[in-house]
Write an enzyme that holds these catalytic residues in place. Structure first.
Site, mmCIF file in Angstrom:
data_model
loop_
_atom_site.group_PDB
_atom_site.id
_atom_site.type_symbol
_atom_site.label_atom_id
_atom_site.label_comp_id
_atom_site.label_asym_id
_atom_site.label_seq_id
_atom_site.Cartn_x
_atom_site.Cartn_y
_atom_site.Cartn_z
ATOM 1 N N GLY A 109 0.824 -1.205 0.000
ATOM 2 C CA GLY A 109 0.000 0.000 0.000
ATOM 3 C C GLY A 109 0.861 1.259 0.000
ATOM 4 N NE ARG B 77 5.675 -1.062 5.587
ATOM 5 C CZ ARG B 77 4.861 -1.653 6.420
ATOM 6 N NH1 ARG B 77 3.812 -2.310 5.967
ATOM 7 N NH2 ARG B 77 5.069 -1.606 7.713
ATOM 8 N NE ARG C 2 -2.772 12.087 -9.267
ATOM 9 C CZ ARG C 2 -3.873 12.741 -8.927
ATOM 10 N NH1 ARG C 2 -4.289 12.736 -7.681
ATOM 11 N NH2 ARG C 2 -4.561 13.382 -9.837
ATOM 12 N NE ARG D 119 -3.659 -5.554 0.626
ATOM 13 C CZ ARG D 119 -3.025 -4.640 1.345
ATOM 14 N NH1 ARG D 119 -2.072 -3.905 0.799
ATOM 15 N NH2 ARG D 119 -3.317 -4.442 2.620
ATOM 16 C CB SER E 49 -0.234 -4.165 7.691
ATOM 17 O OG SER E 49 -0.853 -2.961 7.331
ATOM 18 C CG ASP F 99 -4.067 -3.490 13.550
ATOM 19 O OD1 ASP F 99 -3.401 -3.045 12.597
ATOM 20 O OD2 ASP F 99 -5.277 -3.757 13.467
ATOM 21 N NE ARG G 12 3.631 -0.865 13.052
ATOM 22 C CZ ARG G 12 2.323 -0.961 12.870
ATOM 23 N NH1 ARG G 12 1.827 -1.001 11.662
ATOM 24 N NH2 ARG G 12 1.500 -0.984 13.888
HETATM 25 N N1 HPA Z 1 -8.647 -2.301 9.477
HETATM 26 C C1 HPA Z 1 -8.501 -2.103 8.168
HETATM 27 N N2 HPA Z 1 -7.341 -2.203 7.550
HETATM 28 C C2 HPA Z 1 -6.262 -2.529 8.285
HETATM 29 C C3 HPA Z 1 -6.345 -2.743 9.645
HETATM 30 C C4 HPA Z 1 -7.608 -2.634 10.276
HETATM 31 O O1 HPA Z 1 -7.742 -2.817 11.478
HETATM 32 N N3 HPA Z 1 -5.091 -3.026 10.107
HETATM 33 C C5 HPA Z 1 -4.273 -2.991 9.024
HETATM 34 N N4 HPA Z 1 -4.977 -2.698 7.929
#
Ligand code: HPA
Length: 237
Positions: free
Chosen positions: A20, A24, A43, A87, A90, A204, A217
């Protein structure tokens, strides 16, 4: 050149890894590729082409969310002839058995809507990964001794979710994690007859108050890049 990608024809490889975050993409290209060359900075959405074990590969940012990814994936496939899109990103874990740092290899991506939803009207299309890429990614994760899970994920339109009931239903129905891009990637791959996969690192946890510390990370992200490259080029040595 396309509307959003400044690369010349031929600058982009048939295999593209898509994080994304454009920074990175830069980090992954500089860390994993031989002779990486920047092929796009329109951009600030950076893309790099180099080689990995002799195989040509591009690492190009997708931006956050399905509308952004859709722009880049459409142009990569339709204008640059990209054939495999992986893709790397995270996600938030949605199951107790999934832990921070684990890798999720997304077999399917459920979603409320994507930029393609209008096509399907009342039909619920089932976005799914390319089987060969999926199998190679599983082999790679296994070979590396990574903690990994294979199954369905939830591609949400929002990060700050005002519909916790939906999240609960996705958890109840076995979704492993939530992110914001894979479903549209899988739909575009199906539409244009190319291959797609999402390999995700859990950053997370939605059921527990846990998150990956920022200093870790990068390393966790590296394992995912390695899995994606091995999945794309399973015969490389
Ligand atoms: N929600 C949506 N996208 C994400 C999240 C999440 O908690 N964590 C990493 N990408």
């Amino acid at each position: 050149m396309t509307v959003h990608i400044g690369a010349n024809p031929g600058d982009i490889a048939e295999t593209v890894l898509m994080p994304g975050d454009p920074l990175r993409a830069e980090w992954a290209a500089q860390t994993f590729l031989d002779d990486p060359v920047c092929v796009n900075r329109v951009r600030g959405m950076l893309g790099f082409t180099g080689t990995w074990k002799g195989n040509r590969v591009t690492i190009h940012g997708s931006g956050m969310g399905m509308p952004s990814l859709s722009i880049y994936a459409n142009e990569l496939i339709r204008d640059y002839g990209t054939k495999s899109l992986i893709r790397i990103g995270s996600c938030g874990a949605m199951q107790d058995a999934v832990n921070i740092r684990d890798v999720i290899i997304a077999m399917t991506a459920s979603t409320l809507s994507t930029p393609s939803s209008g096509i399907f009207r009342e039909l619920n299309f089932a976005p799914c990964a390319n089987y060969d890429l999926l199998q190679s990614a599983v082999d790679a994760a296994k070979g590396m001794g990574a903690q990994y899970h294979v199954g369905g994920i939830y591609s949400s339109d929002v990060f700050y979710d005002e519909r916790p009931d939906l999240t609960r239903e996705m958890t109840r129905h076995g979704a492993l994690g939530v992110e914001m891009e894979a479903a549209e990637l899988y739909i575009l791959a199906a539409r244009y007859g190319v291959r797609a996969l999402a390999v995700l690192t859990v950053s997370d946890h939605l059921l527990r108050d846990e998150a990956l510390p920022s200093d870790e990370r990068e390393r966790s992200f590296g394992d995912m890049v390695e899995i994606a490259l091995q999945a794309a080029f399973p015969d490389a040595s």
